[in-house]
Design an enzyme around this catalytic site. Sequence first.
Site, PDB file in Angstrom:
ATOM      1  N   SER A  62       0.849  -1.195   0.000  1.00  0.00           N
ATOM      2  CA  SER A  62       0.000   0.000   0.000  1.00  0.00           C
ATOM      3  C   SER A  62       0.883   1.242   0.000  1.00  0.00           C
ATOM      4  CB  SER A  62      -0.948  -0.026   1.207  1.00  0.00           C
ATOM      5  OG  SER A  62      -1.865   1.047   1.153  1.00  0.00           O
ATOM      6  N   HIS A  88      -2.654  -1.053  -3.383  1.00  0.00           N
ATOM      7  CA  HIS A  88      -3.810  -0.176  -3.166  1.00  0.00           C
ATOM      8  C   HIS A  88      -3.694   1.035  -4.080  1.00  0.00           C
ATOM      9  CE1 HIS A  88      -4.284  -1.842   1.215  1.00  0.00           C
ATOM     10  NE2 HIS A  88      -4.807  -2.646   0.292  1.00  0.00           N
ATOM     11  N   ASP A 184      -4.451  -4.480   6.236  1.00  0.00           N
ATOM     12  CA  ASP A 184      -4.906  -5.311   5.128  1.00  0.00           C
ATOM     13  C   ASP A 184      -3.805  -6.290   4.741  1.00  0.00           C
ATOM     14  OD1 ASP A 184      -6.545  -6.261   3.078  1.00  0.00           O
ATOM     15  OD2 ASP A 184      -5.762  -4.810   1.635  1.00  0.00           O
TER      16      ASP A 184
END
Length: 241
Positions: A62, A88, A184
Site C-alpha cells: 500500500s 492499493h 490489510d
Amino acid sequence: MNSFSRIDSVRAASSGIAANSQTQNMHERLDAPKLTADAILAAPKPHERIPPTERIVAIGTSAGGTKALEVVLPGLKKTCPGIVIVQHMPEKFTAAFAMRLNQLSAIEIREARDRDLVTPGLALIAPGGKHLLVRRNGLKYYVNVVNGPMVCRHRPSVDVLFRSMACAAGRNGVGYILTGMGDDGARGMREMFDAGAQTFAQNEASCVVFGMPKEAVRMGGVRDQLPLERVADSINRLYAL
C-alpha cells in the site's frame, strides 16, 4: 527514453497516483464497514491437501508500495515464478502504472484481466477498484477479477488475494507483504502460513510505513523479514528450492 528518465517518470506517476488515491477514495473508505475476506470468498479448509505444482508468488502493498515495486520488479529474472500483485490504487491508474513498470523490467508486467493464466515471467497487477483472486485448474493457476464490497476498507484487498492463495495454492504459494498503512493482508498472510506457504514481510528499516508488515508479524503469519533490496533475489531463487 533513457533508464534514468523512465525511472523518473514512474516516480512522478507514483506521486500523482498517491495524491489522487487519497483525495478520491478517502471518504468512501472511511465510511465503509470493515469487512473481512468472508465477503468475497470462503476461508480455506483446514488441512486440505493441495497437490504440488509450480510456485506462485503473491505480493501485497500500500503506502510506499509504488516505489517498493519499482525496486522489486525490475530485479526479477524472466525465469521467476508467476506473480500476482495487489497495490492499493484507485481505478484508471493501474494499467498505466503496470505499463511503466513493464518498460523497466525483464519480466512482463500488466494489469490483470479476468481468467488470465499465471505463468513464469509474468506479473499481474490487480485493477484499481476490483478484487483479484487466484484460482486453480488442474496444475495451472489463473485469476478472477471481480467486483464486490471493500474488504478491510480496500478494493482491491490484499486479504482477499492472500486468502485465495491459501485456498488455491497452499504450500505451493509464496507471499510477500510490503510497506503499507493499516492491517490489510495480515489475516490473509496468516491463512497462507497455516496452509504451508512461505511468507515474508518487508522489514521495518526499509519500509516507508511498517503498518501492514507489522500486523502480519504480530498475527504470527510471517516466516521471515527481509530488507526491500533482498526481495527480488528471494523470488528469483524460488525455483532452486
